[in-house]
Design a protein around this motif. Structure first.
Motif, PDB file in Angstrom:
ATOM      1  N   UNK A 158      40.607  42.682  39.898  1.00  0.00           N
ATOM      2  CA  UNK A 158      41.236  43.978  39.640  1.00  0.00           C
ATOM      3  C   UNK A 158      42.730  43.755  39.460  1.00  0.00           C
ATOM      4  N   UNK A 159      43.250  44.205  38.343  1.00  0.00           N
ATOM      5  CA  UNK A 159      44.691  44.109  38.105  1.00  0.00           C
ATOM      6  C   UNK A 159      45.359  45.312  38.758  1.00  0.00           C
ATOM      7  N   UNK A 160      46.349  45.045  39.580  1.00  0.00           N
ATOM      8  CA  UNK A 160      47.047  46.156  40.235  1.00  0.00           C
ATOM      9  C   UNK A 160      48.044  46.777  39.261  1.00  0.00           C
ATOM     10  N   UNK A 161      47.900  48.063  39.083  1.00  0.00           N
ATOM     11  CA  UNK A 161      48.783  48.820  38.194  1.00  0.00           C
ATOM     12  C   UNK A 161      49.362  49.959  39.025  1.00  0.00           C
ATOM     13  N   UNK A 162      50.623  49.808  39.372  1.00  0.00           N
ATOM     14  CA  UNK A 162      51.227  50.781  40.289  1.00  0.00           C
ATOM     15  C   UNK A 162      51.293  52.187  39.714  1.00  0.00           C
ATOM     16  N   UNK A 198      48.907  53.770  38.727  1.00  0.00           N
ATOM     17  CA  UNK A 198      47.721  54.475  39.226  1.00  0.00           C
ATOM     18  C   UNK A 198      47.923  55.014  40.643  1.00  0.00           C
ATOM     19  N   UNK A 199      48.973  54.526  41.322  1.00  0.00           N
ATOM     20  CA  UNK A 199      49.277  55.086  42.645  1.00  0.00           C
ATOM     21  C   UNK A 199      49.671  56.561  42.537  1.00  0.00           C
TER      22      UNK A 199
END
Lengths: 148, 53
Positions: free
Chosen positions: B14-18, B20-21
């Motif tokens: 899973x690529x963390x994409x801030x 989406x926070x």
């Protein structure tokens, strides 16, 4: 589960996931959210399309992008990612419509043999729970990750 | 871990994409959440298996 899946993105908390479905209807952004319910530790799985222009999220739309198996496999993959981080989490899922719930049931049926090595799965029927059985029409589903 | 291991791993990368926070603490599917809370009131939880739960 060796079925092809879409690449996933998520925020830091691994509670909201996004991926892009690709097919004859074009690129459709999908959102999966694990939202806390009134019961501590129980999350509701929500899944729908995100309109790229307006940001509006629609869980009724049927995109017919010819990739339902890949989409479903990707949603199942989020379940692994989510419960890897939130090991004690319990998950409830139901469709936004009867036909969507049926689609979920068909999806679970397809993966149940493999899923049972990692999860306990129950089906909601007649205001009660029973261990998931194939070919039974359930209103909702309940999932718990097995502890090793 | 080699490519074969990665492909057979059940937990996805899973690529963390801030960005989406942004959705954290927002209820994106309120009707479904309501359904879940209604289910809780009506029938509660199944008999859980893991002793820690």
């Amino acid at each position: 589960m060796n079925i092809e899946k879409y690449p996933l993105k998520s925020g830091e908390k691994l509670e909201v996931f996004e991926f892009v479905s690709e097919g004859p209807k074009g690129r459709i952004t999908k959102i999966v959210q694990y939202a806390p319910t009134n019961y501590k530790g129980l999350y509701n799985l929500g899944f729908g399309d995100k309109n790229a222009e307006t940001g509006f999220i629609d869980d009724i739309a049927i995109s017919n992008n010819g990739d339902s198996e890949k989409v479903l496999a990707t949603v199942v993959a989020t379940l692994y990612a989510f419960t890897d981080k939130h090991k004690e989490a319990l998950i409830y899922a139901t469709g936004s419509t009867k036909s969507r719930t049926r689609l979920y049931r068909m999806g679970i049926t397809k993966y149940i043999d493999e899923a049972l090595s990692d999860f306990y799965v129950w089906g909601e029927i007649n205001d009660d729970w029973e261990e998931f059985r194939k070919d039974v029409e359930y209103l909702g589903f309940f999932v718990q990750r097995k502890t090793n | 871990m080699n490519i074969k291991d990665l492909k057979s791993k059940k937990t996805p990368i899973v690529v963390i994409d801030n960005s989406l926070d942004f959705f954290n603490d927002k209820v994106l599917f309120p009707e479904k959440l309501e359904k879940a809370n209604t289910m809780l009131r009506k029938i509660g939880l199944p008999k859980l298996k893991n002793s820690c739960s």
